[in-house]
Design an enzyme around this catalytic site. Structure first.
Site, mmCIF file in Angstrom:
data_model
loop_
_atom_site.group_PDB
_atom_site.id
_atom_site.type_symbol
_atom_site.label_atom_id
_atom_site.label_comp_id
_atom_site.label_asym_id
_atom_site.label_seq_id
_atom_site.Cartn_x
_atom_site.Cartn_y
_atom_site.Cartn_z
ATOM 1 C CG ASP A 1 -13.748 -6.000 -17.199
ATOM 2 O OD1 ASP A 1 -14.582 -5.972 -16.884
ATOM 3 O OD2 ASP A 1 -13.181 -7.290 -17.660
ATOM 4 C CB VAL A 2 -13.193 -6.613 -11.835
ATOM 5 C CG1 VAL A 2 -13.099 -7.789 -10.910
ATOM 6 C CG2 VAL A 2 -12.641 -5.478 -11.205
#
Length: 237
Positions: free
Chosen positions: A14-15
């Site tokens: 996940d960024v």
């Protein structure tokens, strides 16, 4: 734990919220708008309002949706209710900063793993995030690429197809994320090994991220990306 860290070929990430400090970016921009309007805002209250507005049924893709979100939350925060301010909040995504440990940790991990970005953000925003992180990714999937958003399992299956083309499968991936709702729960349901980066470990509540229906105990748990990188290095020594 089903697998040790050196056994994985890939790490998927996940960024926004895990690597990029989106809460800090949001509240910083809102505070600037507030200061210009002669008011002050409470950051946690702003995040609570954001969370409520962001997950409305008429939500658009992120961060384009921040224009709509701003117009929804501005009255409660005493901010100017105008589209230009909403566009300013949306465009602030281009300058959001990585957490202080993110870029270095990703560079270290990239020495031994193929890193894959999995973000609900649109591609235009991800391009800025990737640059902020030093372009560490072997592959990247955005909402534009998948046509959906996490926690939809279909998003994850796009990544499974990608690694399958390289002769691997989901068991070769460690999924790394801060969001219990978008990532940790669904990755567990899909049979992946996961790692929870608890970015808000020193703060109560879920901030700008929707609260999960239930908490999922992760396979690995760190409060920073540096913690994961250190553990991965130690496991290889």
């Amino acid at each position: 734990m089903s697998k040790s860290l050196p056994e994985f070929k890939y790490m998927s990430f996940d960024v926004v919220g895990t690597l990029i400090d989106f809460e800090g970016g949001l509240t910083s921009c809102l505070s600037e708008i507030a200061a210009e309007a002669g008011v002050t805002i409470d950051g946690e209250e702003a995040l609570r309002l954001y969370r409520s507005a962001r997950y409305a049924k008429d939500a658009d893709l992120f961060p384009d949706d921040l224009v709509r979100v701003y117009l929804a939350i501005a009255p409660a925060l005493g901010l100017p209710v105008d589209k230009a301010s909403g566009e300013r909040l949306r465009d602030s995504a281009k300058t959001w900063k990585a957490f202080p440990d993110s870029a270095e940790a990703m560079a270290r991990l990239a020495r031994n793993y193929r890193l894959i970005a999995m973000t609900n953000a649109r591609r235009w925003a991800f391009d800025h995030f990737s640059a902020e992180l030093g372009h560490p990714f072997h592959g990247a999937f955005t909402a534009d690429d998948t046509g959906t958003e996490k926690p939809d399992p279909a998003f994850f299956h796009k990544v499974f197809e990608f690694v399958a083309d390289e002769g691997a499968d989901k068991n070769d991936i460690l999924h790394v994320a801060q969001s219990q709702y978008h990532d940790i729960g669904v990755s567990r349901d899909l049979g992946m090994t996961n790692c929870w980066i608890e970015r808000r470990h020193a703060v109560n509540g879920y901030g700008g991220t929707i609260e999960p229906a239930k908490f999922t105990k992760p396979d690995y748990h760190f409060t920073s990306m540096a913690g994961l990188a250190d553990a991965a290095a130690a496991a290889r020594s």
